[in-house]
Design an enzyme around this catalytic site. Structure first.
Site, PDB file in Angstrom:
ATOM      1  CE  LYS A   1      -6.608   5.510   1.896  1.00  0.00           C
ATOM      2  NZ  LYS A   1      -5.385   5.617   1.047  1.00  0.00           N
TER       3      LYS A   1
ATOM      4  CE  LYS B   1      -5.352   9.818   5.590  1.00  0.00           C
ATOM      5  NZ  LYS B   1      -4.016   9.593   5.005  1.00  0.00           N
TER       6      LYS B   1
ATOM      7  CG  HIS C   1      -3.828  13.843  -2.490  1.00  0.00           C
ATOM      8  ND1 HIS C   1      -4.285  13.444  -1.272  1.00  0.00           N
ATOM      9  CD2 HIS C   1      -3.968  12.777  -3.304  1.00  0.00           C
ATOM     10  CE1 HIS C   1      -4.675  12.180  -1.336  1.00  0.00           C
ATOM     11  NE2 HIS C   1      -4.489  11.760  -2.557  1.00  0.00           N
TER      12      HIS C   1
ATOM     13  CD  GLU D   1      -6.855  13.289   1.033  1.00  0.00           C
ATOM     14  OE1 GLU D   1      -6.176  13.661   2.006  1.00  0.00           O
ATOM     15  OE2 GLU D   1      -6.852  12.125   0.608  1.00  0.00           O
TER      16      GLU D   1
ATOM     17  CD  GLU E   1      -1.457   7.355   5.787  1.00  0.00           C
ATOM     18  OE1 GLU E   1      -1.975   8.090   6.650  1.00  0.00           O
ATOM     19  OE2 GLU E   1      -1.990   7.123   4.699  1.00  0.00           O
TER      20      GLU E   1
ATOM     21  CD  GLN F   1      -1.227  11.275  -0.706  1.00  0.00           C
ATOM     22  OE1 GLN F   1      -0.846  10.707  -1.711  1.00  0.00           O
ATOM     23  NE2 GLN F   1      -2.017  10.697   0.165  1.00  0.00           N
ATOM     24  CD  GLU F   2      -3.157  12.490   3.327  1.00  0.00           C
ATOM     25  OE1 GLU F   2      -3.145  12.094   4.501  1.00  0.00           O
ATOM     26  OE2 GLU F   2      -3.807  11.944   2.417  1.00  0.00           O
TER      27      GLU F   2
ATOM     28  CG  HIS G   1     -10.747  10.806   3.282  1.00  0.00           C
ATOM     29  ND1 HIS G   1     -10.688  12.116   2.889  1.00  0.00           N
ATOM     30  CD2 HIS G   1      -9.458  10.470   3.597  1.00  0.00           C
ATOM     31  CE1 HIS G   1      -9.455  12.556   2.940  1.00  0.00           C
ATOM     32  NE2 HIS G   1      -8.693  11.594   3.379  1.00  0.00           N
ATOM     33  NE  ARG G   2      -8.431   5.503  -1.358  1.00  0.00           N
ATOM     34  CZ  ARG G   2      -7.682   4.552  -1.909  1.00  0.00           C
ATOM     35  NH1 ARG G   2      -8.119   3.305  -1.947  1.00  0.00           N
ATOM     36  NH2 ARG G   2      -6.492   4.818  -2.425  1.00  0.00           N
TER      37      ARG G   2
ATOM     38  CG  ASP H   1      -0.083   9.661   3.756  1.00  0.00           C
ATOM     39  OD1 ASP H   1       0.943   8.995   3.488  1.00  0.00           O
ATOM     40  OD2 ASP H   1      -1.201   9.425   3.255  1.00  0.00           O
TER      41      ASP H   1
ATOM     42  CG  ASP I   1      -2.782   4.322   2.609  1.00  0.00           C
ATOM     43  OD1 ASP I   1      -3.528   3.410   2.227  1.00  0.00           O
ATOM     44  OD2 ASP I   1      -2.852   5.474   2.128  1.00  0.00           O
TER      45      ASP I   1
ATOM     46  CB  SER J   1      -1.668   8.453  -3.809  1.00  0.00           C
ATOM     47  OG  SER J   1      -2.301   8.442  -2.557  1.00  0.00           O
TER      48      SER J   1
HETATM   49  P1  PGA Z   1      -5.837   8.329  -1.888  1.00  0.00           P
HETATM   50  O1  PGA Z   1      -4.894   8.888  -0.736  1.00  0.00           O
HETATM   51  O2  PGA Z   1      -7.164   8.078  -1.334  1.00  0.00           O
HETATM   52  O3  PGA Z   1      -5.816   9.388  -2.927  1.00  0.00           O
HETATM   53  O4  PGA Z   1      -5.186   7.080  -2.385  1.00  0.00           O
HETATM   54  C1  PGA Z   1      -5.218   8.943   0.608  1.00  0.00           C
HETATM   55  C2  PGA Z   1      -4.062   8.488   1.441  1.00  0.00           C
HETATM   56  O5  PGA Z   1      -2.983   8.178   0.907  1.00  0.00           O
HETATM   57  O6  PGA Z   1      -4.193   8.390   2.660  1.00  0.00           O
HETATM   58 ZN    ZN Z   2      -1.914   7.415   2.708  1.00  0.00          ZN
END
Ligand code: PGA
Ligand code: ZN
Length: 419
Positions: free
Chosen positions: A344, A395, A162, A212, A292, A170-171, A372-373, A249, A319, A42
């Site tokens: 990142k 993270k 994801h 992830e 996030e 997403q998370e 991480h990614r 997130d 982010d 993403s």
């Molecule tokens: P990505 O997502 O590394 O796939 O972009 C991680 C995040 O959004 O924190």
């Molecule tokens: Zn993010």
């Protein structure tokens, strides 16, 4: 001082089965290091450019042979003979050879791979651990960087881009109390993770795993994901609100379309006010520690209102909004939209520029989350980097799967070394 004798790159696969760049570096002293770079799924639109071959006959166009060639033919000859401890000089050289604002000429993936491997051999050549060397580099930039093992943010459940499940966010995070020893924090995350898996199975919420390492269930609503985590915590010796906390997130750019936010918890798209109310009610119920990317990546106005309302209560993390970009971070500081940043290194492209962003964020008293990614390798560079810059959090995904636990386990050994 040792000098760089040889640098050579190749195409390898990341945890998604998609090519990425690996680079090796040898010094004339015989010391040797290897580094490989992660890749986002993403990806924020303001990130530095990841160079892909776009040759549809290989890896669906996702090959990185051009980036590899750029290292072998352009960057290697430029840095051979240089002292690897001159991180900033080398990074500036890479930046100026590329010459574009977003590193589109030779690729941020090529540039970061070289920058990271230089920091690794720079550390080795001085007999230092990577985290101590990064700390040294941070101190030189007057970053307030006290080396410590950061608090882990575990990704327990995944949706959005994801996950194969049906969630929009997403998370969904589990965050052990910052007062906990890292080894205890890791243990609580791993123990609760297994209980969540069993509960999802029992509910018939067929689950597979996300990028992830988190579970990707089919649930009725996004809020249900928090319910599953809360129920699971209750079946362990840990207390929510004392031992562990929750975080989110949203990665809201993913479900933002034509000015509206569409998630399965509501029958119609929400405007930013309605989404804000939704987050507020989630926070009233679950006392979130972080949210996030609550809003889409260019919706500064919504971020500002959100920060005004909840900035005192929780960490508002940028982010995709910030993409660790100095100009955007400055704007966010000026406009008061965040109090924490996801860092990142591949959003920026060099170790030095990542340190500059951290300096700016720390000077504004923001919290730092080293991340991480979605697409990862077993490289644990980011774990050492997080410790070296004195990040508050890391993270690295779920406490499961090789490429994620490579980093969490690296922190375990650093924890022992720092005692
Ligand atoms: P990505 O997502 O590394 O796939 O972009 C991680 C995040 O959004 O924190
Ligand atoms: Zn993010």
């Amino acid at each position: 001082m040792a000098k760089i004798k040889r640098i050579w790159a190749r195409e390898i696969l990341d945890s998604r089965g998609i090519p990425t760049v690996e680079v090796a570096c040898q010094l004339d002293s015989g010391h040797f290091g290897v580094s490989s770079v992660p890749s986002g799924t993403s990806t924020g639109t303001h990130e530095a450019l990841e160079l892909r071959d776009k040759d549809e006959s290989r890896y669906h166009g996702l090959g990185v042979l051009k980036a590899v060639e750029n290292i072998n033919k352009v960057f290697a000859p430029a840095v051979i003979g240089m002292d690897p401890t001159l991180q900033e000089v080398i990074d500036n050289k890479l930046i100026s050879i590329d010459g574009t604002e977003n590193k589109r000429k030779y690729g941020a993936n090529a540039i970061l791979a070289v920058s990271e491997v230089v920091s690794k051999v720079g550390a080795i050549s001085q007999g230092l651990t990577l985290y101590s060397w990064i700390n040294n580099l941070a101190q030189r930039k007057q970053i307030k960087a006290q080396m410590k093992v950061p608090t882990p943010i575990f990704v327990m459940i995944e949706g959005g881009l994801h996950g194969a499940g049906n969630l929009d966010f997403q998370e969904f995070h589990l965050i052990p109390a910052s007062s906990k020893k890292y080894s205890d924090a890791l243990r609580s995350g791993a123990e609760i993770f297994l209980v969540i898996g069993k509960n999802l199975q029992r509910r018939g919420a067929t689950h597979s795993f996300g990028q992830e390492g988190g579970y990707t269930p089919n649930l009725f609503t996004n809020a249900d994901a928090f319910e599953v985590i809360v129920d699971s915590i209750k079946q362990t010796p840990y207390d929510l609100g004392r031992d562990v906390f929750l975080g989110l997130d949203a990665a809201a750019s993913f479900f933002f379309k034509n000015g509206g936010y569409t998630i399965k918890d509501k029958s119609a798209p929400m405007d930013d006010n309605a989404l804000l109310e939704f987050y507020k009610s989630l926070n009233d119920q679950y006392h979130l520690e972080i949210i996030e990317d609550a809003f889409a990546q260019d919706e500064w106005k919504s971020w500002k209102i959100f920060y005004n309302l909840l900035g005192e209560q929780l960490l508002i993390v940028g982010d995709d909004l910030l993409t660790a970009n100095l100009t955007r971070v400055q704007k966010a500081i000026d406009e008061k939209t965040c109090n924490a940043i996801l860092v990142k290194p591949n959003q920026v492209g060099t170790v030095t520029e990542t340190l500059d962003v951290i300096k700016k964020a720390k000077d504004a008293n923001w919290k730092i989350i080293a991340s991480h990614r979605g697409g990862e390798t077993n490289d644990w560079f980011i774990a050492d980097f997080a410790v070296g810059v004195g990040a508050d959090y890391v993270k690295f995904g779920a406490p499961a799967r090789g490429e994620r636990v490579a980093k969490y386990n690296r922190l375990s050994s650093i924890e022992i070394e720092l005692q």
